[in-house]
Write a protein that holds these residues in place. Structure first.
Motif, short mmCIF file in Angstrom:
data_model
loop_
_atom_site.label_atom_id
_atom_site.label_comp_id
_atom_site.label_asym_id
_atom_site.label_seq_id
_atom_site.Cartn_x
_atom_site.Cartn_y
_atom_site.Cartn_z
N ASN A 44 28.04 38.66 48.47
CA ASN A 44 28.29 39.54 47.33
C ASN A 44 29.23 38.92 46.31
O ASN A 44 30.13 38.15 46.64
N PHE A 91 32.77 37.27 47.64
CA PHE A 91 33.42 38.07 48.66
C PHE A 91 33.66 37.26 49.93
O PHE A 91 32.73 36.65 50.48
N VAL A 125 31.04 44.93 35.42
CA VAL A 125 31.93 45.37 36.49
C VAL A 125 31.74 46.87 36.65
O VAL A 125 31.87 47.63 35.69
N ASN A 158 22.63 44.95 42.45
CA ASN A 158 23.73 44.09 42.83
C ASN A 158 23.54 42.65 42.37
O ASN A 158 22.42 42.15 42.29
N HIS A 205 24.46 38.89 43.60
CA HIS A 205 24.86 38.19 44.82
C HIS A 205 24.48 36.72 44.69
O HIS A 205 23.95 36.31 43.67
N GLY A 232 38.01 43.76 44.30
CA GLY A 232 36.85 44.13 45.08
C GLY A 232 35.81 44.95 44.34
O GLY A 232 34.76 45.27 44.90
N ASN A 258 32.65 45.84 42.42
CA ASN A 258 31.38 45.13 42.47
C ASN A 258 30.92 44.68 41.08
O ASN A 258 31.23 45.31 40.07
N ASN A 305 32.00 40.03 43.54
CA ASN A 305 32.83 41.13 43.10
C ASN A 305 33.87 40.60 42.12
O ASN A 305 33.81 39.45 41.72
N SER A 306 34.79 41.45 41.72
CA SER A 306 35.86 41.00 40.83
C SER A 306 37.16 41.03 41.60
O SER A 306 37.35 41.82 42.52
N TRP A 307 38.08 40.12 41.22
CA TRP A 307 39.33 39.97 41.95
C TRP A 307 40.37 39.37 41.01
O TRP A 307 40.02 38.71 40.05
#
Length: 189
Positions: free
Chosen positions: A181, A172, A125, A91, A93, A133, A135, A183-185
């Protein structure tokens, strides 16, 4: 040349020989004009020796720590730090002073790759997802769009980081703690 802060967003530019960059003839209320000469002069601290460096839209290849605008002490980091070498799927972060928070950014045609300096793996991604959302993780270099990023200037030295897949890097829930975290958005500005 040495760049010395002037504590007002500008800097003094000093030659290693000791003289400073200086806009010529700016005494007695004279105003600068197109074509005015730049000369070297002993330090005066006046406005005609203060310059602002403005980054153009391109990012230079090199090593970066990528801080969030939410908390300038927190930066992107690979979970597990040095123990994450060659561990696909680890991950990404936020972490303060993390051991895996240096990334090598390299121009690659119309976008950039972001590779962990510690693990050698790319920011990616998960599953090439375009869903809000999805990750962000580290993964081997596969040359696909979910590992290619575009830096869009947001002002004040910050950038939006957009994946070629379309989504943006996002913290996030706007969290400002170690372990928040990434993430992608969709773009939220």
């Amino acid at each position: 040349w040495v760049f010395e802060p002037a504590n007002n967003g500008y800097c003094y530019i000093r030659c290693l020989g000791g003289q400073y960059m200086d806009v010529s003839g700016m005494t007695n209320g004279n105003k600068p004009y197109n074509g005015v000469n730049i000369q070297s002069w002993s330090f005066t601290g006046a406005a005609n020796q203060q310059f602002k460096l403005v980054r153009v839209n391109d990012i230079a290849d090199g090593d970066y720590i990528i801080y969030t605008a939410l908390n300038e002490k927190l930066a992107l980091d690979i979970e597990g730090g040095k123990g994450s070498v060659n561990v696909w799927g680890r991950n990404v972060h936020l972490w303060e002073n993390g051991e895996a928070n240096v990334f090598t950014i390299t121009k690659d045609k119309n976008a950039y790759s972001i590779r962990s300096k510690v693990t050698g793996l790319m920011l990616d991604v998960v599953n090439s997802s375009k869903e809000n959302g999805a990750n962000i993780q580290q993964w081997e270099d596969n040359g696909l769009d979910p590992q290619r990023w575009v830096f869009e200037y947001a002002g004040n030295g910050y950038y939006y980081i957009r994946c070629l897949g379309g989504q943006y890097m996002d913290v996030f829930n706007w969290q400002t703690n170690n372990g928040a975290n990434i993430n992608s958005w969709q773009f939220t500005g």
